[in-house]
Structures are given as structure tokens and as C-alpha cells.
Design a protein around this motif. Structure first.
Motif, PDB file in Angstrom:
ATOM      1  N   VAL A 194     -14.221 -36.345 -22.614  1.00  0.00           N
ATOM      2  CA  VAL A 194     -13.966 -37.758 -22.317  1.00  0.00           C
ATOM      3  C   VAL A 194     -13.415 -37.963 -20.908  1.00  0.00           C
ATOM      4  O   VAL A 194     -13.107 -39.098 -20.521  1.00  0.00           O
ATOM      5  CB  VAL A 194     -13.009 -38.386 -23.367  1.00  0.00           C
ATOM      6  N   ILE A 195     -13.320 -36.895 -20.118  1.00  0.00           N
ATOM      7  CA  ILE A 195     -12.905 -37.024 -18.728  1.00  0.00           C
ATOM      8  C   ILE A 195     -14.113 -37.492 -17.910  1.00  0.00           C
ATOM      9  O   ILE A 195     -15.200 -36.924 -18.018  1.00  0.00           O
ATOM     10  CB  ILE A 195     -12.390 -35.676 -18.183  1.00  0.00           C
ATOM     11  N   PRO A 196     -13.979 -38.524 -17.099  1.00  0.00           N
ATOM     12  CA  PRO A 196     -15.130 -39.019 -16.321  1.00  0.00           C
ATOM     13  C   PRO A 196     -15.703 -37.914 -15.426  1.00  0.00           C
ATOM     14  O   PRO A 196     -14.950 -37.167 -14.791  1.00  0.00           O
ATOM     15  CB  PRO A 196     -14.532 -40.149 -15.481  1.00  0.00           C
ATOM     16  N   PRO A 197     -17.045 -37.795 -15.383  1.00  0.00           N
ATOM     17  CA  PRO A 197     -17.654 -36.739 -14.569  1.00  0.00           C
ATOM     18  C   PRO A 197     -17.546 -37.037 -13.075  1.00  0.00           C
ATOM     19  O   PRO A 197     -17.401 -38.192 -12.655  1.00  0.00           O
ATOM     20  CB  PRO A 197     -19.119 -36.750 -15.020  1.00  0.00           C
ATOM     21  N   MET A 198     -17.653 -35.989 -12.274  1.00  0.00           N
ATOM     22  CA  MET A 198     -17.633 -36.129 -10.819  1.00  0.00           C
ATOM     23  C   MET A 198     -19.054 -36.401 -10.324  1.00  0.00           C
ATOM     24  O   MET A 198     -20.031 -35.875 -10.880  1.00  0.00           O
ATOM     25  CB  MET A 198     -17.100 -34.835 -10.193  1.00  0.00           C
ATOM     26  N   THR A 199     -19.192 -37.208  -9.297  1.00  0.00           N
ATOM     27  CA  THR A 199     -20.512 -37.461  -8.727  1.00  0.00           C
ATOM     28  C   THR A 199     -21.008 -36.216  -7.986  1.00  0.00           C
ATOM     29  O   THR A 199     -20.220 -35.362  -7.553  1.00  0.00           O
ATOM     30  CB  THR A 199     -20.473 -38.635  -7.745  1.00  0.00           C
ATOM     31  N   GLU A 200     -22.323 -36.122  -7.812  1.00  0.00           N
ATOM     32  CA  GLU A 200     -22.893 -34.994  -7.088  1.00  0.00           C
ATOM     33  C   GLU A 200     -22.426 -34.972  -5.637  1.00  0.00           C
ATOM     34  O   GLU A 200     -22.154 -33.902  -5.073  1.00  0.00           O
ATOM     35  CB  GLU A 200     -24.424 -35.039  -7.148  1.00  0.00           C
ATOM     36  N   ALA A 201     -22.307 -36.141  -5.031  1.00  0.00           N
ATOM     37  CA  ALA A 201     -21.863 -36.196  -3.633  1.00  0.00           C
ATOM     38  C   ALA A 201     -20.446 -35.646  -3.492  1.00  0.00           C
ATOM     39  O   ALA A 201     -20.138 -34.903  -2.557  1.00  0.00           O
ATOM     40  CB  ALA A 201     -21.942 -37.627  -3.113  1.00  0.00           C
ATOM     41  N   GLN A 202     -19.572 -36.025  -4.439  1.00  0.00           N
ATOM     42  CA  GLN A 202     -18.202 -35.519  -4.367  1.00  0.00           C
ATOM     43  C   GLN A 202     -18.165 -34.030  -4.652  1.00  0.00           C
ATOM     44  O   GLN A 202     -17.401 -33.282  -4.019  1.00  0.00           O
ATOM     45  CB  GLN A 202     -17.315 -36.259  -5.369  1.00  0.00           C
ATOM     46  N   ALA A 203     -18.997 -33.569  -5.594  1.00  0.00           N
ATOM     47  CA  ALA A 203     -19.056 -32.134  -5.886  1.00  0.00           C
ATOM     48  C   ALA A 203     -19.504 -31.350  -4.655  1.00  0.00           C
ATOM     49  O   ALA A 203     -18.977 -30.265  -4.370  1.00  0.00           O
ATOM     50  CB  ALA A 203     -19.992 -31.874  -7.060  1.00  0.00           C
ATOM     51  N   ALA A 204     -20.481 -31.883  -3.915  1.00  0.00           N
ATOM     52  CA  ALA A 204     -20.965 -31.201  -2.705  1.00  0.00           C
ATOM     53  C   ALA A 204     -19.862 -31.138  -1.647  1.00  0.00           C
ATOM     54  O   ALA A 204     -19.661 -30.101  -1.003  1.00  0.00           O
ATOM     55  CB  ALA A 204     -22.193 -31.914  -2.157  1.00  0.00           C
ATOM     56  N   THR A 205     -19.149 -32.244  -1.467  1.00  0.00           N
ATOM     57  CA  THR A 205     -18.046 -32.264  -0.507  1.00  0.00           C
ATOM     58  C   THR A 205     -16.983 -31.242  -0.888  1.00  0.00           C
ATOM     59  O   THR A 205     -16.474 -30.491  -0.046  1.00  0.00           O
ATOM     60  CB  THR A 205     -17.430 -33.671  -0.437  1.00  0.00           C
ATOM     61  N   ASN A 206     -16.655 -31.195  -2.174  1.00  0.00           N
ATOM     62  CA  ASN A 206     -15.641 -30.252  -2.641  1.00  0.00           C
ATOM     63  C   ASN A 206     -16.105 -28.812  -2.499  1.00  0.00           C
ATOM     64  O   ASN A 206     -15.312 -27.922  -2.151  1.00  0.00           O
ATOM     65  CB  ASN A 206     -15.290 -30.537  -4.100  1.00  0.00           C
ATOM     66  N   LEU A 207     -17.398 -28.574  -2.765  1.00  0.00           N
ATOM     67  CA  LEU A 207     -17.925 -27.217  -2.645  1.00  0.00           C
ATOM     68  C   LEU A 207     -17.814 -26.716  -1.207  1.00  0.00           C
ATOM     69  O   LEU A 207     -17.458 -25.554  -0.962  1.00  0.00           O
ATOM     70  CB  LEU A 207     -19.383 -27.178  -3.111  1.00  0.00           C
ATOM     71  N   ARG A 208     -18.103 -27.576  -0.248  1.00  0.00           N
ATOM     72  CA  ARG A 208     -17.982 -27.163   1.154  1.00  0.00           C
ATOM     73  C   ARG A 208     -16.539 -26.811   1.489  1.00  0.00           C
ATOM     74  O   ARG A 208     -16.279 -25.850   2.220  1.00  0.00           O
ATOM     75  CB  ARG A 208     -18.492 -28.274   2.070  1.00  0.00           C
ATOM     76  N   ALA A 209     -15.601 -27.572   0.949  1.00  0.00           N
ATOM     77  CA  ALA A 209     -14.191 -27.280   1.205  1.00  0.00           C
ATOM     78  C   ALA A 209     -13.790 -25.951   0.572  1.00  0.00           C
ATOM     79  O   ALA A 209     -13.075 -25.141   1.182  1.00  0.00           O
ATOM     80  CB  ALA A 209     -13.320 -28.416   0.671  1.00  0.00           C
ATOM     81  N   VAL A 210     -14.247 -25.710  -0.652  1.00  0.00           N
ATOM     82  CA  VAL A 210     -13.970 -24.426  -1.309  1.00  0.00           C
ATOM     83  C   VAL A 210     -14.574 -23.281  -0.505  1.00  0.00           C
ATOM     84  O   VAL A 210     -13.940 -22.233  -0.305  1.00  0.00           O
ATOM     85  CB  VAL A 210     -14.521 -24.426  -2.746  1.00  0.00           C
ATOM     86  N   ALA A 211     -15.803 -23.472  -0.027  1.00  0.00           N
ATOM     87  CA  ALA A 211     -16.471 -22.429   0.751  1.00  0.00           C
ATOM     88  C   ALA A 211     -15.705 -22.102   2.022  1.00  0.00           C
ATOM     89  O   ALA A 211     -15.606 -20.937   2.420  1.00  0.00           O
ATOM     90  CB  ALA A 211     -17.904 -22.843   1.077  1.00  0.00           C
ATOM     91  N   ARG A 212     -15.149 -23.114   2.692  1.00  0.00           N
ATOM     92  CA  ARG A 212     -14.360 -22.850   3.906  1.00  0.00           C
ATOM     93  C   ARG A 212     -13.172 -21.944   3.580  1.00  0.00           C
ATOM     94  O   ARG A 212     -12.856 -21.020   4.341  1.00  0.00           O
ATOM     95  CB  ARG A 212     -13.882 -24.168   4.531  1.00  0.00           C
ATOM     96  N   ASP A 213     -12.535 -22.212   2.462  1.00  0.00           N
ATOM     97  CA  ASP A 213     -11.411 -21.363   2.059  1.00  0.00           C
ATOM     98  C   ASP A 213     -11.881 -19.930   1.787  1.00  0.00           C
ATOM     99  O   ASP A 213     -11.213 -18.961   2.169  1.00  0.00           O
ATOM    100  CB  ASP A 213     -10.751 -21.923   0.801  1.00  0.00           C
TER     101      ASP A 213
END
Length: 540
Positions: A194-213
Motif C-alpha cells: 500500500v506504499i505509493p510506487p516511485m515513478t520511473e523518472a525518479q527511480a532513474a535519478t536515484n539510480l544515478r545517485a547510487v551509482a555515483r556513490d
């Protein structure tokens, strides 16, 4: 001609024909030559970028062989609770995080571990109610096998005293039968859905940030794992990786697992393990044999210490495990199965032995694997190598779990994370972090594998020190081991002509420094396909 030359470095190639080099030439994302400076530098042309290695150590870049990459991206922006020193500290952090959220936003967090708190108890819904301002909240324990939800989250999920425990899940209740907010194993999914899903655009932005780390830590590739009964996550992750790769925007090489619910679809489509390219591929189908140590749900041969009625639990019935593994093996699909307890590992090995003995007209092109192999009886340890299975292990769990292992398993700790025994048996080791369950820092993992000590130096003589590895062996398990585990040892994991130009340059020589300095290693340069994705040095 070379696009880039790294020279005047100490390059540890892991190439038997030329194990050490001074310089390396890269063209179109691949290594074209390694050798001494006098042999490689004359290959340069006017357009070639030259990087001076300052006599520092270079290695093949690392792969995290067990990371919940998509899950980690989705957790970006949640409150991390790894360092919460007490329940009071956790609640203060959650209160501060919630204060900055919209009134109806979910308060989400992860990483808490009660085993080192003065209280040594799980949080409850009442604890969270006091600090979340009426917002729904759920906080995952560090192992992701338990979580605590507040009253509003339970209400939205429809969890009441009348709610039955789901299969392979437990809703903790107080003496009056009221839910405490603690959810174990698959009971967590009642709230997660029941937690609202994340949009694909936000997931892509977050993935790039994780990758930088990850790039800053020297990690350029990931074996992306799945959670139990979260069937929608895998396709969403695979879709995102493919779309980013098609645009040349995928910041990591990814072998993506899918949950077992998709097995029949994969078979019908004729997709086998290893399908894909150097950027994105389908890896394994993920199964779960049991739970975790911290949640007291790892499936054991003997009861937990001071808990005579508890031997843990299986998450997938053995007959169902066997049917799925045998079907996958017949259709060229490799299995990746979570097994923590010694009974879980023995049961899984028995099933693999029967499956492999039964044969297949189209066996998988890459090895089956067991994830974690946390505690395994001595007579079972050689079986992984005999069956050709990968032991996908996380050294940082070995040392992080010392207090819980000693308290809950006692002397059985001697069978826990037996790195040396498995290595000497010629088992294929592939090391990872299990992030976000633990830190993705591979230098902390190498330190744990080499010293069997926590980063504060305890225990002083190492925890079951007979199971230590050398630094070279641990590096292999972060490079060539993961490559072999997905059938890519012909182009990943070493620095040799024709191999992918994935490389890191370090601020210290990890082969000669005191082992207690390993966690402090810094990466000065990370190349992914010959392109700098992390750079703290200048041209020279």
C-alpha cells in the motif's frame, strides 16, 4: 589507437600471462595492451588522453555480487538508521526526518539493528506513533526480514487483531492479541503493497545517485537481487536498466535477477540465464529457502540458544523449492537461492544434487548459486564445489553479525561464513554487500574477509580466524569470482587485451599495508568502459 593510457602505475591485472604491468592502453571501452611504460606509451596518438598513475596500485574494478540495486535506488531519500545507537536515538532521527515531509507522506526508513542497543528490543507501533505526526510509517530492520509499522500504516494495510498471519510471515502481537507493529518475513508485504510506487523518472535519478556513490568505492557492476514475493520489482528494474542502456545512460553493468513467480513466463519466451549484453543481462531466478539470523527465522538443524522451541522457518516449502529448481534447470535457467541456516543450506544442497544428477537437455549456461551460505555444517561445505555452485557471500555480514551469532547460535559460529574452507575446496566465491542491508563499501568487506574483525579491531585475534582469506583472494572474489558467476570471466574481472576496461586506481597498496588500514582505502580513479566515472587525479 588508444583513447586513454594509464601509465607509471602498479597494475595488478589478474592475467596469468602478465600479472603485473606499469601501463595499460584502452580503446573503445576495452583493453588493447598492457605492459611496461616503454612499450605502451609509444602507442599514444595526439588524441590519446594520458593519465599518470603516480606509482599507485591499479586493479580491475569491483562487482557487487549481491546488492539490492533497484531497492537501494528506491530507498534514496529514506531515513538511514544503521548508526542509531539506541531506540531513543532511532526515534529522534525519525522525528527529525518526518518533520520535513508533507502531512500525508509516508515515513520510510531502514537499517536499524536492536542487537547493540541498551534496550535490545524491537521498536513498536506505539514508539513510532509518538514521532511520526499521524503519517503512515514503516522502518525495515537491517536484514530486511523484519520491519515495524506504525498504527496508521497498519490501518492502511488493513491489519487488525483479526488478521491472520500470511503464509511464511508473522504479525507480532502483544498479550492482548493486538498487533505490535512488528512484521516478520512475508507479513511485511501487507504494508509494502500500500506504499505509493516511485515513478520511473525518479527511480532513474536515484539510480544515478547510487551509482555515483558506488563508483567512488570502486564498484562498476552489480548482481541485482530480488526480495521474496515482490514479483513486480524485477520487471520494473529490468525495464529501467534496458531503457537507460539504450540511451547510453546506464551507469553500471547489471545482471538482473527475477523473482520465481516469473519462471513460467521466462520458459515460455525461451529466455535463458545470461541473455543480454555487456551492460544488462538476465541472471538468475531468485528463491528463498529461509529467513534471517536477526529475525530468528533462519532455518536451523538445532534450536536457537535459549529458545528451545525455535529452529527458524522455511520460506518456501522444500517440495516447492525442488519443483522450481528442477523445472528451471531443465530450461536453461539458473537459480539464485537465499539460504542462511544450516538446515536451509543442507536442504538446498540436497535439492541441487538431485536436480543435477537428473540431468537436462538444456542446463543453464551459468552456475546455480546459493546466496549468503551463512552457516553450513563442515560435511556440507565441500558440496558446493562438487556441484559447481557459486557461494555468493557478504563478508561484512560476518563481522556485523558477530554479537547476534554468538548470542543466538553459540558454538555454531565456527561454521559461519567459512571463507577459507570454501576457498580451499575450490568453491567459486563471489563477494557482495547485500546493500541496503549493509554498507556497499567493498573495502569494509575485504577487511572483514581478511581479518575476521570488526572495524574497531574486535575481537583482537579475529573471530574464528582460521577462516581468514588473503587480500589477493578477497580481491578475486570481488572481481573474477562475480564475473565467472554470470559467465563473463572471458571479458570481466581482469585487465588483459580484449577485456572490458573497468579499472580502479587506489590511494594505497592494499597488498602491503597493515590489514587494519584496509577500510580506509580511497579510490582515486574509476574507469567504466574506459571512461572516467570517478576521478580525483589530474592528467600528467
Amino acid at each position: 589507437m588508444p583513447d586513454l593510457i594509464l601509465h607509471h602505475a602498479r597494475i595488478y591485472t589478474q592475467w596469468p600471462d602478465h600479472p603485473w604491468a606499469e601501463a595499460i592502453a584502452i580503446q573503445k571501452g576495452r583493453v588493447i595492451a598492457v605492459g611496461d611504460n616503454d612499450a605502451i606509451l609509444p602507442l599514444a596518438r595526439p588524441h590519446t588522453r594520458r593519465l599518470h598513475g603516480q606509482s599507485r596500485l591499479a586493479l580491475p574494478a569491483f562487482t557487487d555480487a549481491h546488492i539490492h540495486l533497484f531497492n537501494l535506488a528506491r530507498r534514496r531519500g529514506q531515513v538511514a538508521l544503521y548508526d542509531a545507537a539506541s531506540l531513543e536515538d532511532l526515534l529522534a532521527r525519525v522525528r527529525d526526518h518526518a518533520r520535513h515531509l508533507l502531512p500525508d507522506a509516508w515515513v520510510l526508513g531502514y537499517g536499524w539493528n536492536e542487537s547493540a542497543w541498551p534496550e535490545r528490543r524491537f521498536p513498536t507501533r506505539h514508539d513510532l506513533d509518538a514521532v511520526t505526526g499521524g503519517r503512515p510509517a514503516v522502518l525495515w530492520r537491517t536484514d530486511l526480514h523484519a520491519a515495524v509499522a506504525n498504527s496508521e500504516a497498519l490501518r492502511r494495510a488493513g491489519i487488525t487483531p483479526a488478521t491472520h498471519d500470511p503464509p511464511s510471515g508473522v504479525i507480532d502481537r502483544d498479550e492482548r492479541g493486538q498487533p505490535t507493529g512488528v512484521l516478520r518475513e512475508l507479513a511485511i508485504n501487507l504494508v509494502r503493497r500500500v506504499i505509493p510506487p516511485m515513478t520511473e523518472a525518479q527511480a532513474a535519478t536515484n539510480l544515478r545517485a547510487v551509482a555515483r556513490d558506488l563508483h567512488a568505492l570502486g564498484v562498476v557492476a552489480a548482481h541485482d537481487q530480488r526480495m521474496k514475493d515482490n514479483a513486480e520489482e524485477g520487471p520494473g528494474a529490468l525495464r529501467l536498466y534496458q531503457r537507460l542502456a539504450a540511451r547510453g545512460d546506464l551507469p553500471l553493468r547489471v545482471s538482473c535477477n527475477l523473482e520465481a513467480a516469473h519462471l513460467d513466463d521466462l520458459i515460455e519466451l525461451g529466455i535463458q540465464s545470461g541473455f543480454g549484453n555487456e551492460w544488462v543481462r538476465f541472471g538468475h531466478v531468485k528463491l528463498f529457502a529461509d529467513g534471517s539470523l536477526g529475525a530468528r527465522t533462519a532455518w536451523m538443524l538445532e534450536p536457537y540458544e535459549n529458545d528451545p522451541g525455535n529452529t527458524g522457518m522455511f520460506l518456501t516449502p522444500p517440495e516447492e523449492m525442488a519443483a522450481i529448481i528442477q523445472k528451471a534447470h531443465r530450461h536453461g535457467i539458473a537459480i539464485s537461492i537465499h539460504a542462511i541456516g544450516d538446515r536451509a543450506n543442507r536442504t538446498v544442497l540436497d535439492i541441487f544434487a538431485e536436480t543435477i544428477a537428473g540431468g537436462s537437455d538444456a542446463p543453464p549456461l551459468i552456475p546455480h548459486r546459493i546466496e549468503h551460505v551463512q552457516t553450513i555444517q563442515p560435511q556440507d561445505q565441500p558440496r558446493l564445489a562438487r556441484l559447481g555452485l557459486t557461494a555468493s557471500m557478504q563478508p561484512i555480514h560476518c563481522t556485523d553479525d558477530i554479537p547476534n551469532t554468538d548470542r543466538l547460535w553459540g558454538a555454531r559460529g565456527r561454521n559461519t561464513y567459512p571463507f577459507r574452507n570454501l576457498w580451499d575446496a575450490r568453491t567459486l566465491l563471489a563477494f557482495g554487500s547485500d546493500a541496503p542491508v549493509a554498507s556497499p563499501n567493498p573495502w569494509w568487506g575485504i577487511h572483514a574477509a581478511v581479518t575476521r574483525q570488526r572495524r574497531d579491531g574486535t575481537p583482537s585475534d579475529g573471530w574464528y580466524p582460521n577462516q581468514r582469506l588473503t587480500v589477493q583472494e578477497a580481491v578475486w572474489a570481488y572481481t573474477l569470482g562475480p564475473a565467472a558467476a554470470i559467465g563473463q570471466a572471458h571479458q570481466q574481472g581482469r585487465l588483459a587485451p580484449g577485456y572490458l576496461a573497468d579499472l580502479i586506481l587506489l590511494d594505497r597498496d592494499i597488498f602491503t599495508i597493515p590489514p587494519h588500514d584496509l577500510p580506509h582505502t580511497r579510490v582515486l580513479l574509476t574507469l567504466l568502459g574506459g571512461e572516467p566515472v570517478h576521478e580525483l587525479i589530474t592528467d600528467h
